[in-house]
Design a protein around this motif. Sequence first.
Motif, PDB file in Angstrom:
ATOM      1  N   GLN A 187       0.831  -1.200   0.000  1.00  0.00           N
ATOM      2  CA  GLN A 187       0.000   0.000   0.000  1.00  0.00           C
ATOM      3  C   GLN A 187       0.869   1.256   0.000  1.00  0.00           C
ATOM      4  O   GLN A 187       1.929   1.294   0.626  1.00  0.00           O
ATOM      5  CB  GLN A 187      -0.933   0.001   1.200  1.00  0.00           C
ATOM      6  CG  GLN A 187      -2.061   1.019   1.075  1.00  0.00           C
ATOM      7  CD  GLN A 187      -3.193   0.737   2.048  1.00  0.00           C
ATOM      8  OE1 GLN A 187      -3.013   0.065   3.058  1.00  0.00           O
ATOM      9  NE2 GLN A 187      -4.378   1.254   1.751  1.00  0.00           N
ATOM     10  N   ASP A 188       0.431   2.263  -0.737  1.00  0.00           N
ATOM     11  CA  ASP A 188       1.145   3.523  -0.926  1.00  0.00           C
ATOM     12  C   ASP A 188       2.417   3.350  -1.757  1.00  0.00           C
ATOM     13  O   ASP A 188       3.246   4.267  -1.821  1.00  0.00           O
ATOM     14  CB  ASP A 188       1.505   4.185   0.413  1.00  0.00           C
ATOM     15  CG  ASP A 188       0.265   4.613   1.181  1.00  0.00           C
ATOM     16  OD1 ASP A 188      -0.754   4.926   0.548  1.00  0.00           O
ATOM     17  OD2 ASP A 188       0.333   4.624   2.431  1.00  0.00           O
ATOM     18  N   HIS A 210       7.527   8.079 -12.381  1.00  0.00           N
ATOM     19  CA  HIS A 210       6.713   7.191 -11.550  1.00  0.00           C
ATOM     20  C   HIS A 210       5.567   7.900 -10.825  1.00  0.00           C
ATOM     21  O   HIS A 210       5.432   7.839  -9.607  1.00  0.00           O
ATOM     22  CB  HIS A 210       7.601   6.454 -10.547  1.00  0.00           C
ATOM     23  CG  HIS A 210       8.346   5.299 -11.142  1.00  0.00           C
ATOM     24  ND1 HIS A 210       9.492   5.468 -11.890  1.00  0.00           N
ATOM     25  CD2 HIS A 210       8.102   3.958 -11.120  1.00  0.00           C
ATOM     26  CE1 HIS A 210       9.935   4.286 -12.284  1.00  0.00           C
ATOM     27  NE2 HIS A 210       9.107   3.361 -11.833  1.00  0.00           N
ATOM     28  N   LYS A 211       4.721   8.550 -11.588  1.00  0.00           N
ATOM     29  CA  LYS A 211       3.512   9.140 -11.022  1.00  0.00           C
ATOM     30  C   LYS A 211       2.495   8.043 -10.745  1.00  0.00           C
ATOM     31  O   LYS A 211       2.602   6.914 -11.256  1.00  0.00           O
ATOM     32  CB  LYS A 211       2.923  10.170 -11.983  1.00  0.00           C
ATOM     33  CG  LYS A 211       2.487   9.587 -13.320  1.00  0.00           C
ATOM     34  CD  LYS A 211       1.995  10.678 -14.256  1.00  0.00           C
ATOM     35  CE  LYS A 211       1.567  10.099 -15.608  1.00  0.00           C
ATOM     36  NZ  LYS A 211       1.087  11.152 -16.534  1.00  0.00           N
ATOM     37  N   ARG A 238       0.902  11.077  -1.999  1.00  0.00           N
ATOM     38  CA  ARG A 238       1.310  12.476  -2.158  1.00  0.00           C
ATOM     39  C   ARG A 238       2.539  12.750  -1.297  1.00  0.00           C
ATOM     40  O   ARG A 238       2.630  12.259  -0.169  1.00  0.00           O
ATOM     41  CB  ARG A 238       0.165  13.414  -1.758  1.00  0.00           C
ATOM     42  CG  ARG A 238      -1.047  13.329  -2.683  1.00  0.00           C
ATOM     43  CD  ARG A 238      -2.044  14.417  -2.329  1.00  0.00           C
ATOM     44  NE  ARG A 238      -3.249  14.332  -3.138  1.00  0.00           N
ATOM     45  CZ  ARG A 238      -4.345  13.684  -2.789  1.00  0.00           C
ATOM     46  NH1 ARG A 238      -4.397  13.062  -1.612  1.00  0.00           N
ATOM     47  NH2 ARG A 238      -5.392  13.666  -3.582  1.00  0.00           N
ATOM     48  N   LEU A 239       3.447  13.541  -1.823  1.00  0.00           N
ATOM     49  CA  LEU A 239       4.716  13.779  -1.156  1.00  0.00           C
ATOM     50  C   LEU A 239       4.939  15.259  -0.870  1.00  0.00           C
ATOM     51  O   LEU A 239       4.463  16.126  -1.602  1.00  0.00           O
ATOM     52  CB  LEU A 239       5.868  13.264  -2.026  1.00  0.00           C
ATOM     53  CG  LEU A 239       5.804  11.794  -2.443  1.00  0.00           C
ATOM     54  CD1 LEU A 239       6.913  11.484  -3.429  1.00  0.00           C
ATOM     55  CD2 LEU A 239       5.904  10.880  -1.231  1.00  0.00           C
ATOM     56  N   SER A 276       0.712  16.808  -5.725  1.00  0.00           N
ATOM     57  CA  SER A 276      -0.751  16.876  -5.850  1.00  0.00           C
ATOM     58  C   SER A 276      -1.426  15.530  -6.052  1.00  0.00           C
ATOM     59  O   SER A 276      -2.536  15.302  -5.566  1.00  0.00           O
ATOM     60  CB  SER A 276      -1.131  17.808  -7.004  1.00  0.00           C
ATOM     61  OG  SER A 276      -0.617  17.321  -8.232  1.00  0.00           O
ATOM     62  N   VAL A 277      -0.760  14.628  -6.766  1.00  0.00           N
ATOM     63  CA  VAL A 277      -1.368  13.328  -7.091  1.00  0.00           C
ATOM     64  C   VAL A 277      -0.629  12.179  -6.422  1.00  0.00           C
ATOM     65  O   VAL A 277      -1.236  11.257  -5.890  1.00  0.00           O
ATOM     66  CB  VAL A 277      -1.418  13.107  -8.615  1.00  0.00           C
ATOM     67  CG1 VAL A 277      -2.030  11.754  -8.953  1.00  0.00           C
ATOM     68  CG2 VAL A 277      -2.213  14.228  -9.297  1.00  0.00           C
ATOM     69  N   GLY A 278       0.692  12.225  -6.451  1.00  0.00           N
ATOM     70  CA  GLY A 278       1.474  11.195  -5.772  1.00  0.00           C
ATOM     71  C   GLY A 278       2.259  10.315  -6.729  1.00  0.00           C
ATOM     72  O   GLY A 278       2.114  10.375  -7.950  1.00  0.00           O
TER      73      GLY A 278
END
Length: 228
Positions: free
Chosen positions: A70-71, A109-110, A138-139, A165-167
């Motif tokens: 996850q994530d 890597h979006k 998101r970072l 904004s998206v991660g």
Amino acid sequence: MKKLFTLFILLITVMAAFAKPPKNQYVRIKTSYGECIIRLYNETPQHRDNFIKLAKKGFYNGTLFHRVIQDFMIQGGDPDSKNAKPNIELGNGDVGYTIPAEFRDSLFHKKGVLAAARDDNPKKASSGCQFYIVQGKRLTDTMINKAEKRSGRKIPEWQRQYYRSVGGVPHLDGNYTVYGEVVAGLDMVDLIAAVKKDENDRPLVDVPMTVEVLSKKECKQMDKLLQL
């Protein structure tokens, strides 16, 4: 006679328009958690063509998403995962060849991208079959700076904005080939990433997939929908 010639030219023009191939190629991945459609990048032709070749053969059908974090990402495509017994560690299966790395600065890597798994080979050549789909998170700028140092690659501001904004997972940039992206059904990735798993990150309940290549008509429809 002139009118007939004009109609003939018009007919040829219309036929040529319909015969024109789509700009992009797409695949559909189906699971018990839904399905997604992935556009394969033309900028990475070797990875694109290899994935299509395997999908058309039905290679991926019945393989599992055998490693989910996850994530981070969900990984699949191991031929050994078909009918694999519970609690068996997976991820070592292959097709006997690798694909040369196709790194592109514009492909990163979006969240939602398709990328090639690989072993720790010096040329960073990709597995011939195993892949992953990025979930990421998101970072903050601090996190992006750390990822930048880890990857050794300067992350441009326009990509930083996307990571904020998206991660995504920027520390993988320049180390694993990105060759497609989810354009519909991204929630499937989130659902699979959240399942319960064992100590090897394998889902406790198997998540098999089927992969199919969209028809030319469907690809043209997707191009039109995405305004590509």
